[in-house]
Design a protein around this motif. Structure first.
Motif, PDB file in Angstrom:
ATOM      1  N   ALA A 271       0.842  -1.191   0.000  1.00  0.00           N
ATOM      2  CA  ALA A 271       0.000   0.000   0.000  1.00  0.00           C
ATOM      3  C   ALA A 271       0.876   1.239   0.000  1.00  0.00           C
TER       4      ALA A 271
ATOM      5  N   ARG B 260      -7.546  -8.248   0.976  1.00  0.00           N
ATOM      6  CA  ARG B 260      -7.553  -6.826   0.629  1.00  0.00           C
ATOM      7  C   ARG B 260      -8.395  -5.998   1.602  1.00  0.00           C
ATOM      8  N   THR B 261      -9.545  -6.523   2.006  1.00  0.00           N
ATOM      9  CA  THR B 261     -10.416  -5.799   2.934  1.00  0.00           C
ATOM     10  C   THR B 261      -9.727  -5.590   4.273  1.00  0.00           C
TER      11      THR B 261
ATOM     12  N   GLU C 197      -6.959  -2.935   3.849  1.00  0.00           N
ATOM     13  CA  GLU C 197      -7.514  -1.578   3.822  1.00  0.00           C
ATOM     14  C   GLU C 197      -7.899  -1.121   5.216  1.00  0.00           C
TER      15      GLU C 197
ATOM     16  N   ASN D 195      -6.062   2.045   7.082  1.00  0.00           N
ATOM     17  CA  ASN D 195      -6.854   3.183   7.561  1.00  0.00           C
ATOM     18  C   ASN D 195      -6.664   3.404   9.056  1.00  0.00           C
TER      19      ASN D 195
ATOM     20  N   ILE E  93      -3.848   0.722  -2.827  1.00  0.00           N
ATOM     21  CA  ILE E  93      -3.463  -0.670  -2.586  1.00  0.00           C
ATOM     22  C   ILE E  93      -3.055  -1.290  -3.920  1.00  0.00           C
TER      23      ILE E  93
END
Length: 80
Positions: free
Chosen positions: A4, A52-53, A56, A60, A79
């Motif tokens: 990322a 991926r979720t 993220e 964050n 990403i």
């Protein structure tokens, strides 16, 4: 592994003295027509996950807790 890139910049309306200094230095070096410079910072982060979720969500949380001062800074996450 997920990579990322986080880009952190000052929010609009927040004074940016370093950006102003860079703007002046560019003019002094002969780069004419530079109207406005804002500076920021970039973080490249590698996460040991393929979700991926989850990546993220973690990125964050990192931004909210450490990488950005969300009172005066915005951040954007890419990403790969």
């Amino acid at each position: 592994m997920i990579k990322a890139r986080v880009t952190v910049t000052l929010k609009n309306g927040v004074l940016d003295p370093q950006g102003k200094a860079i703007e002046g230095a560019l003019g002094a070096l002969g780069f004419n027509g530079v109207g406005h410079v804002r500076q920021g910072k970039v973080f490249d982060v590698e996460l040991q996950t393929d979700d991926r979720t989850e990546a993220e969500s973690q990125i964050n949380a990192m931004c909210e807790q450490l990488l950005a001062n969300t009172v005066i800074e915005d951040y954007a996450v890419e990403i790969a």
